[in-house]
Design an enzyme around this catalytic site. Structure first.
Site, PDB file in Angstrom:
ATOM      1  N   THR A 162      -1.786   0.487  -5.100  1.00  0.00           N
ATOM      2  CA  THR A 162      -1.086   1.748  -5.304  1.00  0.00           C
ATOM      3  C   THR A 162      -1.952   2.954  -5.862  1.00  0.00           C
ATOM      4  OG1 THR A 162       0.158   0.435  -4.238  1.00  0.00           O
ATOM      5  CG2 THR A 162       1.073   2.107  -5.345  1.00  0.00           C
TER       6      THR A 162
ATOM      7  N   HIS B 262      -4.496   4.641  -5.373  1.00  0.00           N
ATOM      8  CA  HIS B 262      -4.106   6.107  -4.287  1.00  0.00           C
ATOM      9  C   HIS B 262      -3.621   6.957  -4.800  1.00  0.00           C
ATOM     10  CE1 HIS B 262      -5.480   3.686  -0.415  1.00  0.00           C
ATOM     11  NE2 HIS B 262      -4.545   2.521  -1.061  1.00  0.00           N
TER      12      HIS B 262
END
Ligand code: NAD
Ligand code: ZN
Length: 341
Positions: free
Chosen positions: A40, A43
């Site tokens: 995450t 990203h």
């Protein structure tokens, strides 16, 4: 305090001075010691489409952490400064139907630290006391730092009974690697892991996999024959988010097989539904950790011999975060940690 901030709507993360979070009467302020970098965070760093629609800048990022209690709100009685604690990064609403029924993992309005509210890549992070986990103080600090992804592995692996069963894990990322150790400990017969990354396949062997399969060159059919398996895998743990891997898994399951789906596909993913129907497969989506049964399970699994340390391959001082992100992006690693001490 120093914190890693998504300061601008463009690729990058910036180490900045920001105010220490203020706490309410039911909150705990935690001095962060170690953090883990998750996909995450990659990203968010690279500012892809998901990050652009999800993250409101500026935001302190990061959600995998361990630290010590620095200060508690006036209502907080059961934590004291100096306690080594972790925290469930999913802050639930407490008011929806599932929350009210005690099924907090199913909250409809979960707010994630480092995604929807200030995160843990910082000298301090604040959390409601209901999210704070009192660690077994004797566990190694880097293991405590990995409770969030270990919780994903434990939640997924223990969703279906694995005692005596043949388990297929697709994806030997940090979570898949930890799932190997958990499935072994929970009594699986064969634990077969597939990946396309030889470095991670080696780690999977070190975690106790019966076979680590290079999906580019080996076929699961052959592996099943070599292992003397007469039918398909009983339990599948999808931990790659990769379509080809999931399709392979569907073909490799036994009739009545059960799949726990953790890996997050990049986009919509077509599958051959006839395999699900004619083979009567069960597929269950897994998100996060059960609050706090998974945290309890992690603790007792570690206390009774599960060792995840081979999966924790790199630690960098927090100031060298760019190097750490680079290593994770390269894939020649297991879990990559940042040390904030
Ligand atoms: P990761 O990206 O490090 O690991 C994925 C692995 O899958 C990589 O090692 C990659 O080489 C491998 N892979 C790629 N193609 C493959 C193929 N064809 N066959 C087999 N393996 C293949 O991720 P991670 O941090 O270990 O997380 C695992 C997955 O779980 C990711 O998709 C992540 O987004 C997801 N995730 C979900 C939750 C949740 O709550 N549902 C939480 C955390 C992570
Ligand atoms: Zn809720």
């Amino acid at each position: 305090m120093k914190a890693l901030v998504k300061a601008k709507p463009e690729p990058g993360l910036w180490m900045q001075d920001v105010p220490v979070p203020s706490i309410g009467i039911n909150d705990v302020l935690i001095k962060v010691e170690m953090t883990g970098i998750c996909g995450t965070d990659l990203h968010i760093h690279s500012w892809d489409a998901w990050a652009q629609k999800t993250i409101k800048v500026p935001l302190v990022v990061g959600h995998e952490f361990v630290g010590r209690v620095a200060e508690v709100g006036s209502n907080v009685k059961d934590f004291s400064p100096g306690d080594i604690v972790g925290g469930e990064g999913h802050v639930v609403c407490g008011r929806c139907r599932n929350c009210m029924a005690g099924r907090r993992v199913l909250c409809k309005d979960t707010q994630g630290i480092g995604v929807n509210r200030p995160g843990a890549f910082a000298e301090y992070v604040a959390l409601p006391v209901t999210n704070v986990w009192y660690h077994d103080q004797s566990l190694p600090r880097e293991v405590q730092a990995a409770f969030d992804p270990l919780g994903n592995a434990v939640h997924t692996t223990l969703t279906f009974p694995v005692l005596g069963e043949d388990v297929l894990i697709t994806g030997a990322g940090p979570i898949g690697l930890m799932a190997v150790a958990v499935a072994r400990h929970a009594g699986a017969r064969h634990v077969v892991v597939s990946d396309v990354n030889p470095y991670r396949l080696d780690l999977a062997r070190r975690m106790g996999a019966t076979r680590a399969v290079d999906a580019r060159t080996e076929r699961l059919d052959d592996v099943q024959k070599q292992l003397g398996m007469k039918e398909g895998f009983d339990v599948g743990l999808e931990m790659s988010g990769n379509r080809a891997a999931f399709q392979e898994m569907l073909r490799a399951m036994c009739h009545g097989g059960r799949i726990a789906l953790l890996g997050i596909p990049e986009k919509e993913m077509a599958i051959d539904w006839s395999l699900v129907i004619f083979n009567m497969l069960t597929i269950k989506g897994i998100y996060g950790r059960e609050m706090f049964e998974t945290w309890y399970q992690m603790t007792v699994l570690l206390q009774s011999g599960v060792d995840i340390r081979p999966a924790l391959t790199h630690t960098f001082p927090a100031a060298e975060y760019e190097k750490a992100f680079e290593v994770l992006r390269g894939g020649q690693c297991g879990k990559v940690l940042l040390d904030w001490r």
